[in-house]
Write a protein that holds these residues in place. Structure first.
Motif, PDB file in Angstrom:
ATOM      1  N   ALA A   1       0.824  -1.269  -0.112  1.00 57.92           N
ATOM      2  CA  ALA A   1      -0.069   0.003   0.241  1.00 57.92           C
ATOM      3  C   ALA A   1       0.912   1.164   0.161  1.00 57.92           C
ATOM      4  CB  ALA A   1      -1.034  -0.145   1.174  1.00 57.92           C
TER       5      ALA A   1
ATOM      6  N   TRP B   1       1.186   4.033   1.523  1.00 58.33           N
ATOM      7  CA  TRP B   1       1.444   4.643   2.901  1.00 58.33           C
ATOM      8  C   TRP B   1       2.134   3.681   3.576  1.00 58.33           C
ATOM      9  CZ3 TRP B   1      -3.618   3.716   1.246  1.00 58.33           C
ATOM     10  CH2 TRP B   1      -4.123   2.316   1.499  1.00 58.33           C
TER      11      TRP B   1
ATOM     12  N   PHE C   1      -6.252  -1.136  -3.253  1.00 52.15           N
ATOM     13  CA  PHE C   1      -6.458   0.260  -3.232  1.00 52.15           C
ATOM     14  C   PHE C   1      -6.339   1.106  -4.461  1.00 52.15           C
ATOM     15  CE2 PHE C   1      -4.174  -1.693   0.310  1.00 52.15           C
ATOM     16  CZ  PHE C   1      -5.125  -1.507   1.502  1.00 52.15           C
TER      17      PHE C   1
ATOM     18  N   ARG D   1     -11.455   6.344   0.347  1.00 54.71           N
ATOM     19  CA  ARG D   1     -11.807   6.573   1.621  1.00 54.71           C
ATOM     20  C   ARG D   1     -12.879   5.844   2.246  1.00 54.71           C
ATOM     21  NH1 ARG D   1     -12.390  13.125   0.185  1.00 54.71           N
ATOM     22  NH2 ARG D   1     -10.185  13.693   0.516  1.00 54.71           N
TER      23      ARG D   1
ATOM     24  N   LEU E   1     -11.050   2.735   3.619  1.00 52.22           N
ATOM     25  CA  LEU E   1     -10.056   2.792   4.351  1.00 52.22           C
ATOM     26  C   LEU E   1     -10.812   2.989   5.766  1.00 52.22           C
ATOM     27  CD1 LEU E   1      -7.635   5.597   2.905  1.00 52.22           C
ATOM     28  CD2 LEU E   1      -7.123   2.943   3.076  1.00 52.22           C
ATOM     29  N   ASN E   2     -11.893   3.461   5.698  1.00 49.12           N
ATOM     30  CA  ASN E   2     -12.828   3.477   6.977  1.00 49.12           C
ATOM     31  C   ASN E   2     -13.030   1.935   7.446  1.00 49.12           C
ATOM     32  OD1 ASN E   2     -12.847   6.365   6.853  1.00 49.12           O
ATOM     33  ND2 ASN E   2     -14.583   6.633   5.626  1.00 49.12           N
TER      34      ASN E   2
ATOM     35  N   LEU F   1     -11.119  -0.316   7.494  1.00 50.03           N
ATOM     36  CA  LEU F   1      -9.824  -1.113   7.926  1.00 50.03           C
ATOM     37  C   LEU F   1      -9.419  -0.685   9.267  1.00 50.03           C
ATOM     38  CD1 LEU F   1      -7.696  -0.690   4.665  1.00 50.03           C
ATOM     39  CD2 LEU F   1      -9.048  -2.604   5.342  1.00 50.03           C
TER      40      LEU F   1
ATOM     41  N   GLU G   1      -3.654  -1.146   9.285  1.00 47.63           N
ATOM     42  CA  GLU G   1      -3.803  -1.125   7.969  1.00 47.63           C
ATOM     43  C   GLU G   1      -4.124  -0.192   6.986  1.00 47.63           C
ATOM     44  OE1 GLU G   1      -6.064  -4.654   6.679  1.00 47.63           O
ATOM     45  OE2 GLU G   1      -5.435  -5.863   8.731  1.00 47.63           O
ATOM     46  N   ARG G   2      -4.445   1.132   7.696  1.00 47.25           N
ATOM     47  CA  ARG G   2      -4.785   2.235   7.132  1.00 47.25           C
ATOM     48  C   ARG G   2      -3.716   3.355   7.207  1.00 47.25           C
ATOM     49  NH1 ARG G   2      -9.978   5.377   8.442  1.00 47.25           N
ATOM     50  NH2 ARG G   2      -8.422   6.889   7.505  1.00 47.25           N
TER      51      ARG G   2
ATOM     52  N   GLU H   1      -2.898  10.965   4.976  1.00 45.97           N
ATOM     53  CA  GLU H   1      -4.012  11.429   4.073  1.00 45.97           C
ATOM     54  C   GLU H   1      -4.362  12.866   3.937  1.00 45.97           C
ATOM     55  OE1 GLU H   1      -7.743   9.407   5.130  1.00 45.97           O
ATOM     56  OE2 GLU H   1      -6.763   8.359   6.732  1.00 45.97           O
TER      57      GLU H   1
END
Length: 444
Positions: free
Chosen positions: A221, A223, A349, A359, A362-363, A365, A369-370, A376
């Motif tokens: 990912a 990030w 992703f 988004r 992500l909410n 996870l 993991e986010r 962001e």
């Protein structure tokens, strides 16, 4: 009647005692001192060592990453004969869940130690990971908006959350995989002298930059790549201080050349530099040492004697840079600049330009993991230069100055408690003229 002893207990109790030991060091001390406990260990060593591993990981480590970190040792990409092994190893790592679920493996599973020896190696490597983690909590670089004395006295050492530990361990193992394959060659204090470097990217390349990206970084990912980069920068930060300490110690001897040092201060044969002041201006050495992998930092931290630490620094102090965003491989030099390629499992992703879709995902996870809220805030913006998700990060990420203070690693609550200015709606993230030295330059 003779007094009962630990040695004289039934073997079942010997085994129970073995399972209560806290670490490998305690285990080795006991079984080397007691034939009875050694015999009990032989009966249960596989199960015992695996229980140690699970206890030490505490649910904070992806074992597929850890196993890849030990199986990649020695697979330097400069040796073209390693190419197929590297591809197979990295492919198994990224597909570990699929391989287990579908029973696709004909050899050792990518998420399970193959034998007792691998389990011991995993335990030893995790001990180094813990050293680096604990050191990070004490030496984390100051965020730019917090005053020096306040940071030193009111914030350090940091009490890390489980999310932060997971992120740092994830970065540790992945940076170690990268170092084992694409980074600098690690040398021990008793290594012989060698000019061998891991120049896999020069003439007769083993991999192109595009291939190395797709094999490894494109499977993460975005990030998590920044987590990896933040730990790399922390290693550079730590090495700068260590190198300065070693350099000062050599200069203070009054000698000009290393060969003039007295017998009790002689340096190892594998030392690359010749003059006592060579490290004073060695700007690329921290990056080179960081590219070797963070286990080297753990080994240096583990040494109690200054000369032992000095020698590990000296034999690995070379000026050849293998930084992952160097040599033209950040992020994917052969791809069209308006495309972002993520490879399984990171492809979940890949939302194209659908920022709201990402988004929403992500909410759902867990926090580990986010991305952090600062990641962001910087990279998941509606006003980025390019509508393609992550394009701005891949284009400008190698130049950003948020990595030294670990912006991608910290828990959201911590970033809020720190009153992180980047979270303000009016913060000039892209303002070239901003006073903040960490601001990313605006695109030309």
């Amino acid at each position: 009647m003779a007094e009962p002893t630990l040695e004289g207990l039934p073997v079942e109790l010997h085994i129970s005692i073995l399972f209560t030991l806290p670490d490998l060091g305690s285990l080795w001390s006991l079984i080397l001192a007691s034939p009875a406990y050694y015999d009990a260990y032989q009966l249960v060593k596989k199960e015992l060592l695996q229980s140690f591993l699970q206890k030490h990981y505490a649910g904070l480590v992806d074992i597929a990453d850890a196993i890849a970190a030990i199986r990649s040792r020695g697979l330097y990409a400069y040796d073209i004969s390693n190419k197929e092994k590297i591809i197979a190893l990295l492919d198994c790592r990224r597909r570990s869940d699929e391989i287990r679920q579908l029973g696709l493996s004909v050899g050792p599973l990518p998420d399970e130690p193959a034998n007792v020896e691998e389990t011991i190696q995993l335990l030893q490597l995790h001990n180094l990971a813990i050293l680096v983690l604990e050191d990070y909590s004490k030496t984390a670089k100051r965020p730019f908006w917090i005053e020096h004395n306040k940071w030193a006295h009111d914030f350090l050492p940091l009490v890390l959350s489980d999310t932060e530990k997971r992120r740092i361990f994830r970065a540790f193992y992945r940076l170690q995989i990268y170092g084992n394959i694409f980074g600098g060659v690690e040398r021990s204090a008793d290594s012989g002298f060698s000019l061998q470097h891991n120049e896999w990217f020069n003439k007769d390349k083993t991999f192109t930059g595009e291939e190395s990206w797709r094999l490894f970084l494109a499977t993460m990912a975005p990030w998590e790549i920044e987590e990896f980069a933040c730990l790399f920068q922390h290693c550079c930060h730590r090495y700068r201080g260590m190198i300065r300490e070693v350099s000062d110690s050599l200069i203070q001897t009054g000698c000009t050349f290393l060969g003039e040092l007295p017998e009790d201060l002689r340096v190892p044969r594998a030392t690359y530099i010749n003059d006592c002041d060579d490290l004073r201006y060695a700007e690329d050495v921290p990056e080179h040492m960081s590219s070797i992998g963070p286990a080297l930092l753990g080994k240096i931290l583990r040494e109690k004697q200054f000369l032992a630490r000095r020698n590990l620094v000296l034999v690995n102090a070379r000026g050849f840079r293998y930084q992952f965003n160097d040599i033209g491989i950040w992020p994917f030099p052969d791809s069209p600049r308006d495309e972002v390629h993520l490879i399984y499992p990171a492809d979940r992703f890949d939302f194209g330009t659908d920022i709201d879709g990402l988004r929403k995902l992500l909410n759902t996870l867990p926090s580990s993991e986010r991305p952090s809220i600062v990641w962001e805030r910087i990279w998941l913006r509606d006003d980025g230069e390019h509508p393609e998700l992550f394009w701005d990060m891949f284009e400008y990420g190698s130049e950003n100055h948020y990595r030294p203070w670990g912006y991608a690693l910290w828990e959201d609550e911590r970033l809020i408690d720190w009153a992180t200015p980047l979270l303000a709606d009016d913060y000039p993230i892209w303002d070239l003229n901003a006073d903040n030295p960490y601001t990313i330059p605006s695109p030309e």
